[in-house]
Design an enzyme around this catalytic site. Structure first.
Site, PDB file in Angstrom:
ATOM      1  N   TRP A  24       1.640  -4.675  13.272  1.00 41.89           N
ATOM      2  CA  TRP A  24       1.931  -3.761  12.147  1.00 41.89           C
ATOM      3  C   TRP A  24       3.116  -4.246  11.316  1.00 41.89           C
ATOM      4  O   TRP A  24       4.107  -4.700  11.881  1.00 41.89           O
ATOM      5  CB  TRP A  24       2.271  -2.385  12.721  1.00 41.89           C
ATOM      6  CG  TRP A  24       3.002  -1.485  11.776  1.00 41.89           C
ATOM      7  CD1 TRP A  24       4.337  -1.516  11.483  1.00 41.89           C
ATOM      8  CD2 TRP A  24       2.436  -0.432  10.978  1.00 41.89           C
ATOM      9  NE1 TRP A  24       4.635  -0.548  10.550  1.00 41.89           N
ATOM     10  CE2 TRP A  24       3.491   0.137  10.228  1.00 41.89           C
ATOM     11  CE3 TRP A  24       1.143   0.087  10.832  1.00 41.89           C
ATOM     12  CZ2 TRP A  24       3.301   1.198   9.342  1.00 41.89           C
ATOM     13  CZ3 TRP A  24       0.950   1.152   9.956  1.00 41.89           C
ATOM     14  CH2 TRP A  24       2.018   1.693   9.224  1.00 41.89           C
ATOM     15  N   ASP A  27       8.012  -2.098   5.374  1.00 44.45           N
ATOM     16  CA  ASP A  27       8.874  -2.564   4.272  1.00 44.45           C
ATOM     17  C   ASP A  27       9.237  -4.048   4.273  1.00 44.45           C
ATOM     18  O   ASP A  27       9.592  -4.601   5.317  1.00 44.45           O
ATOM     19  CB  ASP A  27      10.238  -1.856   4.318  1.00 44.45           C
ATOM     20  CG  ASP A  27      10.157  -0.387   4.623  1.00 44.45           C
ATOM     21  OD1 ASP A  27       9.054   0.167   4.632  1.00 44.45           O
ATOM     22  OD2 ASP A  27      11.214   0.201   4.868  1.00 44.45           O
ATOM     23  N   GLN A  43       9.583  -5.162   8.204  1.00 46.61           N
ATOM     24  CA  GLN A  43       9.552  -4.252   9.346  1.00 46.61           C
ATOM     25  C   GLN A  43       8.293  -4.562  10.140  1.00 46.61           C
ATOM     26  O   GLN A  43       7.182  -4.559   9.584  1.00 46.61           O
ATOM     27  CB  GLN A  43       9.523  -2.793   8.844  1.00 46.61           C
ATOM     28  CG  GLN A  43      10.836  -2.341   8.248  1.00 46.61           C
ATOM     29  CD  GLN A  43      11.869  -2.096   9.330  1.00 46.61           C
ATOM     30  OE1 GLN A  43      11.860  -1.069   9.978  1.00 46.61           O
ATOM     31  NE2 GLN A  43      12.756  -3.053   9.526  1.00 46.61           N
ATOM     32  N   TRP A  51       2.799   1.629  13.890  1.00 38.65           N
ATOM     33  CA  TRP A  51       4.268   1.578  13.835  1.00 38.65           C
ATOM     34  C   TRP A  51       4.833   1.785  15.241  1.00 38.65           C
ATOM     35  O   TRP A  51       4.318   2.602  16.011  1.00 38.65           O
ATOM     36  CB  TRP A  51       4.758   2.671  12.873  1.00 38.65           C
ATOM     37  CG  TRP A  51       6.219   2.589  12.561  1.00 38.65           C
ATOM     38  CD1 TRP A  51       6.794   1.856  11.566  1.00 38.65           C
ATOM     39  CD2 TRP A  51       7.280   3.275  13.228  1.00 38.65           C
ATOM     40  NE1 TRP A  51       8.158   2.044  11.577  1.00 38.65           N
ATOM     41  CE2 TRP A  51       8.493   2.899  12.585  1.00 38.65           C
ATOM     42  CE3 TRP A  51       7.355   4.154  14.306  1.00 38.65           C
ATOM     43  CZ2 TRP A  51       9.743   3.380  12.975  1.00 38.65           C
ATOM     44  CZ3 TRP A  51       8.594   4.631  14.707  1.00 38.65           C
ATOM     45  CH2 TRP A  51       9.768   4.248  14.043  1.00 38.65           C
ATOM     46  N   PHE A  86      15.886  -1.177  11.812  1.00 35.90           N
ATOM     47  CA  PHE A  86      15.246  -0.648  10.613  1.00 35.90           C
ATOM     48  C   PHE A  86      15.595  -1.516   9.397  1.00 35.90           C
ATOM     49  O   PHE A  86      16.335  -2.491   9.503  1.00 35.90           O
ATOM     50  CB  PHE A  86      15.668   0.814  10.406  1.00 35.90           C
ATOM     51  CG  PHE A  86      14.792   1.816  11.134  1.00 35.90           C
ATOM     52  CD1 PHE A  86      14.013   1.448  12.218  1.00 35.90           C
ATOM     53  CD2 PHE A  86      14.760   3.150  10.730  1.00 35.90           C
ATOM     54  CE1 PHE A  86      13.216   2.369  12.887  1.00 35.90           C
ATOM     55  CE2 PHE A  86      13.965   4.083  11.382  1.00 35.90           C
ATOM     56  CZ  PHE A  86      13.199   3.703  12.456  1.00 35.90           C
ATOM     57  N   SER A  87      15.106  -1.092   8.239  1.00 38.56           N
ATOM     58  CA  SER A  87      15.185  -1.918   7.032  1.00 38.56           C
ATOM     59  C   SER A  87      16.604  -2.295   6.632  1.00 38.56           C
ATOM     60  O   SER A  87      17.559  -1.591   6.950  1.00 38.56           O
ATOM     61  CB  SER A  87      14.511  -1.195   5.872  1.00 38.56           C
ATOM     62  OG  SER A  87      13.133  -1.307   6.027  1.00 38.56           O
ATOM     63  N   ARG A 151      20.193   5.030   6.210  1.00 41.08           N
ATOM     64  CA  ARG A 151      19.536   3.758   6.541  1.00 41.08           C
ATOM     65  C   ARG A 151      19.232   2.888   5.318  1.00 41.08           C
ATOM     66  O   ARG A 151      19.335   3.322   4.191  1.00 41.08           O
ATOM     67  CB  ARG A 151      18.229   4.023   7.294  1.00 41.08           C
ATOM     68  CG  ARG A 151      17.259   4.937   6.582  1.00 41.08           C
ATOM     69  CD  ARG A 151      15.999   5.116   7.426  1.00 41.08           C
ATOM     70  NE  ARG A 151      15.083   6.072   6.831  1.00 41.08           N
ATOM     71  CZ  ARG A 151      15.092   7.366   7.093  1.00 41.08           C
ATOM     72  NH1 ARG A 151      15.947   7.879   7.943  1.00 41.08           N
ATOM     73  NH2 ARG A 151      14.227   8.172   6.487  1.00 41.08           N
ATOM     74  N   ASP A 152      18.814   1.670   5.609  1.00 43.88           N
ATOM     75  CA  ASP A 152      18.287   0.710   4.632  1.00 43.88           C
ATOM     76  C   ASP A 152      19.365   0.130   3.712  1.00 43.88           C
ATOM     77  O   ASP A 152      19.273   0.215   2.478  1.00 43.88           O
ATOM     78  CB  ASP A 152      17.156   1.349   3.790  1.00 43.88           C
ATOM     79  CG  ASP A 152      16.134   2.089   4.640  1.00 43.88           C
ATOM     80  OD1 ASP A 152      15.977   1.727   5.822  1.00 43.88           O
ATOM     81  OD2 ASP A 152      15.491   3.036   4.134  1.00 43.88           O
ATOM     82  N   GLU A 208      14.833   6.616   0.490  1.00 45.17           N
ATOM     83  CA  GLU A 208      14.789   5.449   1.373  1.00 45.17           C
ATOM     84  C   GLU A 208      14.897   4.162   0.542  1.00 45.17           C
ATOM     85  O   GLU A 208      14.551   4.137  -0.640  1.00 45.17           O
ATOM     86  CB  GLU A 208      13.473   5.445   2.158  1.00 45.17           C
ATOM     87  CG  GLU A 208      13.321   6.669   3.057  1.00 45.17           C
ATOM     88  CD  GLU A 208      12.127   6.580   3.996  1.00 45.17           C
ATOM     89  OE1 GLU A 208      12.288   6.932   5.168  1.00 45.17           O
ATOM     90  OE2 GLU A 208      11.033   6.168   3.562  1.00 45.17           O
TER      91      GLU A 208
HETATM   92  C1  FRU Z   1      10.663   3.116   4.696  1.00 46.23           C
HETATM   93  C2  FRU Z   1      11.259   3.337   6.079  1.00 46.23           C
HETATM   94  C3  FRU Z   1      12.750   3.039   6.051  1.00 46.23           C
HETATM   95  C4  FRU Z   1      13.034   2.659   7.474  1.00 46.23           C
HETATM   96  C5  FRU Z   1      11.776   1.930   7.868  1.00 46.23           C
HETATM   97  C6  FRU Z   1      11.396   2.091   9.312  1.00 46.23           C
HETATM   98  O1  FRU Z   1       9.319   2.863   4.687  1.00 46.23           O
HETATM   99  O2  FRU Z   1      10.988   4.640   6.526  1.00 46.23           O
HETATM  100  O3  FRU Z   1      13.537   4.104   5.560  1.00 46.23           O
HETATM  101  O4  FRU Z   1      14.161   1.861   7.593  1.00 46.23           O
HETATM  102  O5  FRU Z   1      10.744   2.421   7.045  1.00 46.23           O
HETATM  103  O6  FRU Z   1      10.357   1.222   9.650  1.00 46.23           O
END
Ligand code: FRU
Length: 463
Positions: A24, A27, A43, A51, A86-87, A151-152, A208
């Site tokens: 899978w 992002d 990701q 996921w 995560f991202s 995050r991100d 996000e």
């Molecule tokens: C966006 C998201 C991010 C997070 C990631 C987790 O699609 O939800 O905010 O870091 O995917 O896989």
């Protein structure tokens, strides 16, 4: 030991879009240029087509169109990223490639909704092997008025310091973007919110994957909010990607912007990330899928792909996207070269790997469809001159996407086995779509324009 998912059927595997070898992906992450290569991370859950604990998958390219898969760059499971890496983003400093990413941690392994998130750094000298920094987490927790969503990180260098934007939700349940600054990437000071949703229903409960950059003298924030309710023609997707164009006030560090606008109107576009190429172009990849939508390739041991890389440019106050010019390197041969067409033209797409360029220059009706051998329309894009609207219909959805336009100059379409990307009027309106059909495809054009022209190329393999 990673127990990799296995691809059991290649019927939907793409020819020239970045995908994982199996498993899978969501992002795009860490899009950067380092020691002669473009790097793209994503990701990644290598063990199945759904996921799961997030890793960072990795590919690199010298030309943005031929990609080489590299080993997984980040594995979760350390104290600061127990349940996922995560991202995040990448930057080059002192000849080293730095990744900044979010550590995702569950308080209770049985409750995915109860988590904390922090920001971390990993570094590489060769662009292949990464070491997590001993000072992690470099930002241990969000400000006190924040919810758990933090995050991100997207880092940039400006006026002699590192600045990072981070996606967030405040304690009132409003999406927002936070900023921090640093001189060494390790010690970060909170600057404040860059922008906040006016309400959760109109602008989202969490923002996000923020990305803030300058283009032609403007400050542009791209982000992916969740929770926006549909409004007339707008926000018809499950989740949207929005851009805000304006100026960051140097005193308050807040973004003053004109309008809340969708970046891509298709069903399958989310969480994009951009980078500045060495030649000054701003280039972007998006995830060419959508949370909670059907992904039939999961039955084959994989899921998810990135869009074709797109160059960003401004036309007035509109942010436009067009496929990067390097696509020319994938052209194998001309399938169609017709300059004086009228009424209707249809052609077959032998490898389902096609670049289509239609020139219309008209205010009359235009329609471009991808159909199969049973005449099923997979994706149909139509300009309705009376309604002054561009209408996109898709085989598995009853709610058309509609965008106001007054004429059609050109349509650029990229077909790749299970994807269609459409760029109208030099990328002013774009649609990204996944399609799943094992029959052969045709591309059919009809128009009331006096004359129109079509060029189409068969494209070779890039992945
Ligand atoms: C966006 C998201 C991010 C997070 C990631 C987790 O699609 O939800 O905010 O870091 O995917 O896989």
């Amino acid at each position: 030991m990673t127990n990799y998912s296995v691809v059991t059927n290649d019927r939907y595997r793409l020819n020239y879009h970045v995908m994982a070898p199996s498993g899978w992906i969501n992002d795009p992450n860490g899009f950067s240029f380092f020691k002669g290569y473009y790097h793209i991370f994503y990701q990644y859950h290598p063990e199945s087509a759904v996921w799961g604990p997030m890793h960072w998958g990795h590919a690199r390219s010298k030309d943005l169109v031929h990609w080489e898969n590299l080993p997984i760059a980040l594995f979760p499971g350390d104290e600061e990223d127990q349940d996922g890496c995560f991202s995040g983003s990448a930057i080059v400093k002192d000849d080293r490639l730095y990744l900044m990413y979010t550590g995702h941690n569950l308080h209770d392994k049985n409750n995915p909704d109860d988590y904390w998130q922090n920001q971390n750094i990993a570094v590489s000298d060769d662009g292949i092997h990464f070491t997590k920094c001993q000072d992690n987490p470099v930002i241990a927790e969000p400000p006190t008025d924040n919810a758990a969503d933090f995050r991100d990180p997207k880092v940039r260098f400006e006026n002699g310091k590192w600045l990072v934007v981070i996606g967030s939700k405040d304690q009132q349940g409003l999406g927002r973007v936070l900023q921090y600054q640093s001189t060494d990437l390790k010690n970060w000071t909170y600057v404040g919110p860059l922008a906040t949703a006016e309400s959760a229903d109109t602008q989202g409960f969490v923002w996000e994957c923020p990305d803030l950059f300058k283009l032609a003298g403007q400050d542009i924030l791209i982000m992916s909010p969740q929770g926006i309710k549909p409004q007339e023609l707008k926000y018809r997707n499950l989740f949207q990607t929005i851009y805000l164009l304006g100026t960051v006030d140097s005193a308050t560090q807040q973004l003053n912007y004109h309008e809340f606008r969708e970046l891509d109107h298709g069903h399958d576009f989310y969480a994009p990330q951009s980078m500045l190429a060495p030649d000054g172009r701003r280039i972007l990849f998006g995830w060419m899928d959508m949370w909670e939508s059907d992904m039939p390739e999961q039955a084959d041991g994989w899921a998810g792909a990135l869009t074709f890389p797109r160059e960003l440019h401004l036309n007035g106050d509109k942010l436009c996207m067009t496929p990067v010019q390097e696509i020319a390197q994938l052209r194998e041969h001309l399938l169609v070269d017709e300059a004086d067409l009228q009424a209707k033209y249809c052609f077959a797409t032998p490898t389902k790997s096609v670049e289509y360029l239609g020139e219309f220059d008209t205010t009359a009706a235009v329609e471009v469809k991808v159909t199969d051998t049973d005449d099923q329309v997979l994706v149909g894009l139509r300009f309705d001159p009376e309604k002054q609207k561009l209408i996109l219909e898709k085989y598995n959805d009853d709610l058309p996407r509609e965008v106001a336009v007054t004429k059609i100059d050109d349509i650029h379409l990229l077909l790749d086995k299970s994807s269609v990307e459409l760029f109208v009027n030099n990328g002013e309106v774009c649609f990204s779509e996944r399609i799943y059909d094992e029959k052969d495809f045709y591309i059919e054009t009809s128009s009331d324009a006096e004359r129109f022209s079509i060029k189409a190329y068969q494209l070779g393999k890039g992945v």
